[in-house]
Design an enzyme around this catalytic site. Structure first.
Site, PDB file in Angstrom:
ATOM      1  N   GLU A  19     -11.449 -12.716  -2.488  1.00 13.67           N
ATOM      2  CA  GLU A  19      -9.976 -12.752  -2.406  1.00 13.67           C
ATOM      3  C   GLU A  19      -9.549 -13.607  -1.210  1.00 13.67           C
ATOM      4  O   GLU A  19     -10.101 -13.484  -0.119  1.00 13.67           O
ATOM      5  CB  GLU A  19      -9.408 -11.341  -2.249  1.00 13.67           C
ATOM      6  CG  GLU A  19      -7.878 -11.351  -2.265  1.00 13.67           C
ATOM      7  CD  GLU A  19      -7.264 -10.026  -1.839  1.00 13.67           C
ATOM      8  OE1 GLU A  19      -7.091  -9.162  -2.718  1.00 13.67           O
ATOM      9  OE2 GLU A  19      -6.972  -9.861  -0.641  1.00 13.67           O
ATOM     10  N   LYS A 275     -12.053 -16.098   5.609  1.00 15.69           N
ATOM     11  CA  LYS A 275     -13.190 -16.494   6.447  1.00 15.69           C
ATOM     12  C   LYS A 275     -14.474 -16.286   5.646  1.00 15.69           C
ATOM     13  O   LYS A 275     -14.531 -15.397   4.797  1.00 15.69           O
ATOM     14  CB  LYS A 275     -13.234 -15.641   7.715  1.00 15.69           C
ATOM     15  CG  LYS A 275     -12.040 -15.906   8.613  1.00 15.69           C
ATOM     16  CD  LYS A 275     -12.131 -15.026   9.840  1.00 15.69           C
ATOM     17  CE  LYS A 275     -10.865 -15.143  10.660  1.00 15.69           C
ATOM     18  NZ  LYS A 275     -10.445 -13.878  11.212  1.00 15.69           N
TER      19      LYS A 275
HETATM   20  P1  FAD Z   1       2.072   0.966  -8.985  1.00 17.29           P
HETATM   21  O1  FAD Z   1       0.925   1.092  -9.890  1.00 17.29           O
HETATM   22  O2  FAD Z   1       3.415   0.718  -9.571  1.00 17.29           O
HETATM   23  O3  FAD Z   1       2.116   2.269  -8.073  1.00 17.29           O
HETATM   24  C1  FAD Z   1       2.983   2.358  -6.954  1.00 17.29           C
HETATM   25  C2  FAD Z   1       3.172   3.815  -6.584  1.00 17.29           C
HETATM   26  O4  FAD Z   1       3.992   4.441  -7.570  1.00 17.29           O
HETATM   27  C3  FAD Z   1       1.868   4.622  -6.552  1.00 17.29           C
HETATM   28  O5  FAD Z   1       1.978   5.598  -5.564  1.00 17.29           O
HETATM   29  C4  FAD Z   1       1.837   5.235  -7.937  1.00 17.29           C
HETATM   30  O6  FAD Z   1       1.050   6.415  -7.960  1.00 17.29           O
HETATM   31  C5  FAD Z   1       3.309   5.531  -8.180  1.00 17.29           C
HETATM   32  N1  FAD Z   1       3.689   5.533  -9.578  1.00 17.29           N
HETATM   33  C6  FAD Z   1       3.275   4.707 -10.557  1.00 17.29           C
HETATM   34  N2  FAD Z   1       3.890   5.001 -11.716  1.00 17.29           N
HETATM   35  C7  FAD Z   1       4.727   6.046 -11.467  1.00 17.29           C
HETATM   36  C8  FAD Z   1       5.628   6.791 -12.256  1.00 17.29           C
HETATM   37  N3  FAD Z   1       5.790   6.544 -13.561  1.00 17.29           N
HETATM   38  N4  FAD Z   1       6.343   7.793 -11.664  1.00 17.29           N
HETATM   39  C9  FAD Z   1       6.183   8.055 -10.339  1.00 17.29           C
HETATM   40  N5  FAD Z   1       5.332   7.374  -9.528  1.00 17.29           N
HETATM   41  C10 FAD Z   1       4.613   6.390 -10.089  1.00 17.29           C
HETATM   42  N6  FAD Z   1       0.371  -6.301  -2.466  1.00 17.29           N
HETATM   43  C11 FAD Z   1       1.020  -7.484  -2.387  1.00 17.29           C
HETATM   44  O7  FAD Z   1       2.178  -7.523  -1.952  1.00 17.29           O
HETATM   45  N7  FAD Z   1       0.434  -8.664  -2.797  1.00 17.29           N
HETATM   46  C12 FAD Z   1      -0.821  -8.697  -3.291  1.00 17.29           C
HETATM   47  O8  FAD Z   1      -1.318  -9.773  -3.646  1.00 17.29           O
HETATM   48  C13 FAD Z   1      -1.547  -7.465  -3.384  1.00 17.29           C
HETATM   49  N8  FAD Z   1      -2.790  -7.425  -3.901  1.00 17.29           N
HETATM   50  C14 FAD Z   1      -3.447  -6.225  -4.018  1.00 17.29           C
HETATM   51  C15 FAD Z   1      -4.716  -6.204  -4.607  1.00 17.29           C
HETATM   52  C16 FAD Z   1      -5.407  -4.994  -4.746  1.00 17.29           C
HETATM   53  C17 FAD Z   1      -6.780  -4.995  -5.378  1.00 17.29           C
HETATM   54  C18 FAD Z   1      -4.816  -3.786  -4.275  1.00 17.29           C
HETATM   55  C19 FAD Z   1      -5.573  -2.504  -4.390  1.00 17.29           C
HETATM   56  C20 FAD Z   1      -3.555  -3.795  -3.718  1.00 17.29           C
HETATM   57  C21 FAD Z   1      -2.847  -5.003  -3.587  1.00 17.29           C
HETATM   58  N9  FAD Z   1      -1.552  -5.054  -3.046  1.00 17.29           N
HETATM   59  C22 FAD Z   1      -0.899  -6.267  -2.956  1.00 17.29           C
HETATM   60  C23 FAD Z   1      -0.900  -3.822  -2.533  1.00 17.29           C
HETATM   61  C24 FAD Z   1      -0.016  -3.153  -3.594  1.00 17.29           C
HETATM   62  O9  FAD Z   1       1.001  -4.032  -4.023  1.00 17.29           O
HETATM   63  C25 FAD Z   1       0.606  -1.916  -2.933  1.00 17.29           C
HETATM   64  O10 FAD Z   1      -0.383  -0.983  -2.600  1.00 17.29           O
HETATM   65  C26 FAD Z   1       1.717  -1.230  -3.728  1.00 17.29           C
HETATM   66  O11 FAD Z   1       2.334  -0.237  -2.909  1.00 17.29           O
HETATM   67  C27 FAD Z   1       1.243  -0.544  -4.988  1.00 17.29           C
HETATM   68  O12 FAD Z   1       1.089  -1.465  -5.974  1.00 17.29           O
HETATM   69  P2  FAD Z   1       0.591  -1.004  -7.430  1.00 17.29           P
HETATM   70  O13 FAD Z   1       0.482  -2.251  -8.216  1.00 17.29           O
HETATM   71  O14 FAD Z   1      -0.583  -0.126  -7.348  1.00 17.29           O
HETATM   72  O15 FAD Z   1       1.874  -0.175  -7.901  1.00 17.29           O
END
Ligand code: FAD
Length: 295
Positions: A19, A275
């Site tokens: 990444e 890095k």
């Molecule tokens: P979601 O899956 O939408 O979940 C967000 C929160 O809402 C979680 O607590 C989930 O349990 C909860 N939730 C989901 N559905 C519901 C529902 N129906 N009702 C109530 N609660 C619900 N961030 C960036 O800004 N840019 C990046 O490029 C980036 N890359 C990442 C790559 C990886 C591999 C990981 C693990 C994280 C990355 N992140 C990135 C961080 C991520 O965007 C944040 O952690 C964000 O807060 C959660 O994103 P998510 O896609 O898991 O969201």
């Protein structure tokens, strides 16, 4: 045509991927391209490029992703966050990626702004973005985030897997996890996914802690990762020796990777922070020269 990550993951080999984040200035850009040149001979299954939530890196991410797609043989995954965006805005970005030959998107919500919910949004959760991509760009492969130690916004550890399952049901092809330092958390997460009927491949996210500041930043960002006492003890033995600290962090990550391989992990994503040193040292200590030979 670019391969889908799920096809790569369903191959019998282990997928090693890197990444990167988009550089903000020329110096950072030079560093990144040097890193890519140093890591490319390891033949990663793919590389992925992060995206600033709220669109803060839309152009930078786009420039890096399309340049890698155009100028290298690497399979590229572009991250995309949907917090505070509209259908039209997301479509514009996806159209442009599609026209550039990108066929893999990491679909994320992104972190909510600290000062409350964004003023406008068509997508509430990542599951909505996954469904939107699946419906409107059916030939795109889709990855989603998973959190072995839980996500800070969902203290209910039963419900979190339901929400992850919703992303899978909406069309996600694979999961990539948040970084973790104790493999038991990853294995437990995989078992909980299995119990919930989640059958798509899960990639383990690995990031060595290579300096004290970085470790404190990880803890501050509330990434959720627990630092096991055994790791902290090893760090404290290094005292104020920066090189010693780095060696401990890299050794720990290498042992995690070795254990994951021995336990049949589908893929490992290295959070490189642009890095190459730590990743190359992990390869070296495991005797791996080329990711394509991993079985
Ligand atoms: P979601 O899956 O939408 O979940 C967000 C929160 O809402 C979680 O607590 C989930 O349990 C909860 N939730 C989901 N559905 C519901 C529902 N129906 N009702 C109530 N609660 C619900 N961030 C960036 O800004 N840019 C990046 O490029 C980036 N890359 C990442 C790559 C990886 C591999 C990981 C693990 C994280 C990355 N992140 C990135 C961080 C991520 O965007 C944040 O952690 C964000 O807060 C959660 O994103 P998510 O896609 O898991 O969201």
């Amino acid at each position: 045509m670019a391969k889908h990550i799920s096809d790569i993951l369903n191959d019998n080999r282990i997928s090693f991927s890197f990444e990167f984040f988009p550089p903000k200035d020329q110096k950072a850009s030079d560093t990144l391209y040097k890193t890519i040149a140093e890591l490319s001979p390891r033949q990663p299954a793919f590389v992925s490029v992060t995206y600033g939530a709220g669109g803060s890196t839309t152009e930078l991410t786009h420039d890096l992703v399309t340049r890698l797609q155009r100028d290298t043989d690497l399979t590229v995954v572009s991250h995309l966050t949907c917090v505070g965006t509209t259908f039209a805005g997301i479509s514009e970005i996806l159209d442009s990626y599609h026209n550039s030959g990108i066929r893999n998107i990491m679909a994320l919500r992104g972190d909510m702004p600290k000062n409350g919910a964004p003023p406008s949004f068509d997508f509430r959760y990542a599951a909505n973005l996954v469904g939107y991509i699946k419906k409107n760009y059916p030939d795109m492969g889709i990855g989603v985030a998973g959190f072995p130690e839980g996500h800070p916004e969902t203290p209910n550890r039963l419900r979190e897997i339901d929400y992850l399952k919703a992303k899978v049901d909406a069309g996600a092809d694979y999961i990539c996890t948040q970084l973790f330092f104790d493999n038991r958390d990853f294995y437990d997460f995989c078992e909980r996914c299995e119990l919930a009927g989640i059958k798509i491949p899960i990639i383990a996210g690995i990031m060595p802690a290579t300096n004290r500041k970085g470790m404190e930043r990880m803890a501050d960002l509330a990434l959720g990762a627990r630092f096991p006492a055994r790791l902290l003890k090893a760090f404290s033995r290094a005292g104020n020796d920066d090189a010693g600290f780095e060696n401990v962090g890299i050794h720990w990550a290498a042992e995690q990777v070795r254990d994951l391989i021995d336990n049949g992990v589908k893929g490992i994503q290295f959070y490189t922070l642009n890095k190459s040193k730590a990743t190359l040292k992990i390869y070296e200590s495991l005797g791996i020269t080329d990711s394509k030979n991993l079985i």
